[in-house]
Design an enzyme around this catalytic site. Structure first.
Site, PDB file in Angstrom:
ATOM      1  N   TYR A 182      -1.784  -0.547  10.999  1.00  0.00           N
ATOM      2  CA  TYR A 182      -1.930  -1.197   9.682  1.00  0.00           C
ATOM      3  C   TYR A 182      -0.731  -0.882   8.797  1.00  0.00           C
ATOM      4  O   TYR A 182      -0.058  -1.786   8.289  1.00  0.00           O
ATOM      5  CB  TYR A 182      -3.224  -0.739   8.995  1.00  0.00           C
ATOM      6  CG  TYR A 182      -3.264  -1.072   7.516  1.00  0.00           C
ATOM      7  CD1 TYR A 182      -3.253  -2.392   7.082  1.00  0.00           C
ATOM      8  CD2 TYR A 182      -3.305  -0.067   6.541  1.00  0.00           C
ATOM      9  CE1 TYR A 182      -3.274  -2.717   5.717  1.00  0.00           C
ATOM     10  CE2 TYR A 182      -3.323  -0.381   5.185  1.00  0.00           C
ATOM     11  CZ  TYR A 182      -3.310  -1.700   4.783  1.00  0.00           C
ATOM     12  OH  TYR A 182      -3.321  -2.015   3.447  1.00  0.00           O
ATOM     13  N   LYS A 224       2.289  -3.354   7.306  1.00  0.00           N
ATOM     14  CA  LYS A 224       2.542  -3.539   5.872  1.00  0.00           C
ATOM     15  C   LYS A 224       3.991  -3.120   5.541  1.00  0.00           C
ATOM     16  O   LYS A 224       4.662  -3.771   4.741  1.00  0.00           O
ATOM     17  CB  LYS A 224       1.562  -2.719   5.030  1.00  0.00           C
ATOM     18  CG  LYS A 224       0.130  -3.223   5.033  1.00  0.00           C
ATOM     19  CD  LYS A 224      -0.056  -4.606   4.457  1.00  0.00           C
ATOM     20  CE  LYS A 224       0.109  -4.663   2.961  1.00  0.00           C
ATOM     21  NZ  LYS A 224      -0.247  -6.006   2.424  1.00  0.00           N
ATOM     22  N   THR A 266       0.818  -1.205   0.000  1.00  0.00           N
ATOM     23  CA  THR A 266       0.000   0.000   0.000  1.00  0.00           C
ATOM     24  C   THR A 266       0.861   1.267   0.000  1.00  0.00           C
ATOM     25  O   THR A 266       2.011   1.247   0.470  1.00  0.00           O
ATOM     26  CB  THR A 266      -0.896  -0.015   1.263  1.00  0.00           C
ATOM     27  OG1 THR A 266      -1.424   1.283   1.481  1.00  0.00           O
ATOM     28  CG2 THR A 266      -0.126  -0.394   2.512  1.00  0.00           C
ATOM     29  N   ASP A 267       0.266   2.371  -0.449  1.00  0.00           N
ATOM     30  CA  ASP A 267       0.960   3.668  -0.372  1.00  0.00           C
ATOM     31  C   ASP A 267       1.060   4.165   1.072  1.00  0.00           C
ATOM     32  O   ASP A 267       1.843   5.063   1.371  1.00  0.00           O
ATOM     33  CB  ASP A 267       0.233   4.714  -1.234  1.00  0.00           C
ATOM     34  CG  ASP A 267      -1.212   4.988  -0.813  1.00  0.00           C
ATOM     35  OD1 ASP A 267      -1.768   4.208  -0.001  1.00  0.00           O
ATOM     36  OD2 ASP A 267      -1.794   5.980  -1.297  1.00  0.00           O
ATOM     37  N   GLU A 268       0.273   3.543   1.978  1.00  0.00           N
ATOM     38  CA  GLU A 268       0.225   4.063   3.348  1.00  0.00           C
ATOM     39  C   GLU A 268       1.551   3.868   4.090  1.00  0.00           C
ATOM     40  O   GLU A 268       1.785   4.501   5.117  1.00  0.00           O
ATOM     41  CB  GLU A 268      -0.937   3.424   4.118  1.00  0.00           C
ATOM     42  CG  GLU A 268      -2.244   3.663   3.385  1.00  0.00           C
ATOM     43  CD  GLU A 268      -3.499   3.350   4.193  1.00  0.00           C
ATOM     44  OE1 GLU A 268      -3.452   3.347   5.431  1.00  0.00           O
ATOM     45  OE2 GLU A 268      -4.535   3.119   3.552  1.00  0.00           O
TER      46      GLU A 268
END
Ligand code: NAD
Ligand code: TYD
Length: 361
Positions: free
Chosen positions: A161, A165, A135-137
């Site tokens: 989260y 990741k 993810t970009d997060e």
């Protein structure tokens, strides 16, 4: 790519990816390992285009013996790893499962791939691939004038989260550098489209609006996300599997960055047009601001130059066309939706996440 292990294939993106692969590739065999957590369902796998080439295995990616057995039994040459806990708000209320699934689970898959492909030399190493879906997060939160994220942006995760990741991304890279495991990684922005579990922003807003329920906007609603229609994400992963360079990372995004409030108003406007007679029209009157998410990332934006220029991929759907398709899908799948919204665990989640928010306001 003959025998592909897809983890988390009963979830939102995984089930879309299985459909995509079975359609685009006439010979691939898909082995789908999924634990069927609250987010996964066999209902997402109905009407597959070539069901005889799909094998479902119910089980946990953390179960090393199970994963080793699948690698051997199905002669797996490609892994596309989607399985994860994925909802930021759940990671705030209960981070432990995120550490287990996202970090320990990824480690378990990497170990199984290392054993089968590298230690046992089951097949030529230049014919195998571990693709990690991220993810970009992991890159954190942008200030208004910061340039967008790209493949070289330093990691700065800020929620349980995104930290889990980020950790899994580091493990995947470490297995490439240390053991020579052939890996690729993609970091993608927010997805939306068919089969998304209705706790995430877009399906939550569509389904609440259709039911005449409040549309809960966290904080001032000026947070920015980049949105990608799920089929575009599937196509991007396929481009990486077929043309991506081993050891490399690819940033994927939708080339649009509305504020949450703008996006929700756009959903309301599409519904108004579709249902002019509805007692809920104008649907924007259902919008209600509630207490903000703790540590809420303010802005995401992704520079997708690399995948565009090196692999020739770009998103096909605009936000408007993708939202219209998504709204149509939810309208036509009331049974799928009501089965989830009627579940006690779903109602419990809504109470846990939103009642507390309202009382904090
Ligand atoms: P999802 O929550 O809809 O589905 C996750 C799936 O994983 C479910 O089917 C669940 O049953 C399965 N699963 C969970 N724990 C498991 C375990 N221990 N063993 C086996 N299966 C397990 O998720 P999604 O939105 O489809 O996301 C898929 C992947 O894409 C995730 O890795 C996520 O981080 C990444 N991603 C998602 C988005 C997005 O906007 N949804 C954006 C970028 C990246
Ligand atoms: P979400 O779909 O949970 O994705 P992520 O947090 O991974 O980006 O949320 C998208 C944005 O919408 C995020 O800024 C939080 C916001 N949001 C709301 O304002 N209200 C809601 O009820 C939800 C679920 C999210």
């Amino acid at each position: 790519m003959k025998n592909i292990l897809i983890t988390g294939g009963a979830g939102f993106i995984g089930s879309n990816f299985i459909r995509y692969m079975l359609e685009i590739d006439p010979v691939v065999q898909v082995i789908n390992l999924d634990l069927l957590t609250y987010a996964g369902s066999m209902e997402n796998l109905k009407d597959l285009p070539a069901p005889e080439r799909h094998t479902f295995v119910a089980g946990d990616i953390c179960d090393r013996a199970l994963v080793n057995g699948i690698m051997n039994h199905h002669r797996i040459d490609t892994i596309v790893h989607f399985a994860a806990e994925t909802h930021v708000d759940r990671s705030i209320l209960g981070p432990a499962q995120f550490i287990q699934t996202n970090i320990v689970g990824t480690f378990s898959l990497l170990e199984a791939a290392r054993k089968y492909w590298l230690d046992e030399n089951a097949m030529p190493v230049d014919t195998v691939r571990f693709h990690h879906v991220s993810t970009d997060e992991v890159f954190g939160s942008l200030e208004p004038t910061d340039p967008p994220f790209c493949e070289t942006t330093p990691y700065d995760p800020r929620s349980p989260y995104s930290a889990s990741k980020a950790s899994s991304d580091h493990l995947v890279r470490a297995y490439h550098h240390t053991y020579g495991l052939p890996v690729t990684i993609s970091n993608c922005t927010n997805n939306y489209g068919p089969y998304q579990f209705p706790e995430k922003l877009i399906p939550l807003m569509i389904t609440n609006a259709m039911a005449g329920k409040p549309l809960p906007v966290y904080g001032d609603g000026q947070q920015i996300r980049d949105w990608l229609y799920v089929e575009d994400h599937c196509e991007a992963i396929h481009h990486i599997l077929t043309g991506g360079q081993i050891g490399e990372t690819y940033a994927i995004g939708g080339d649009n960055q509305p504020t949450n409030m703008t996006l929700i108003n756009q959903i309301c406007a599409i519904l108004d047009e579709r249902f002019p007679e509805s007692p809920n029209t104008p649907h924007s009157k259902l919008i209600k601001t509630v207490a903000d998410r703790p540590g809420h990332d303010r802005r995401y934006d992704m520079d997708i130059t690399r995948i565009k220029t090196e692999l020739g991929w770009k998103p096909r759907e605009s936000l408007g066309s993708g939202l219209t398709r998504t709204i149509e899908w939810y309208m036509n799948h009331a049974e799928w939706l009501n089965a989830i919204r009627g579940r006690e665990d779903f109602k419990g989640w809504v109470d846990a996440n939103y009642n507390a928010r309202e009382s904090k306001k």
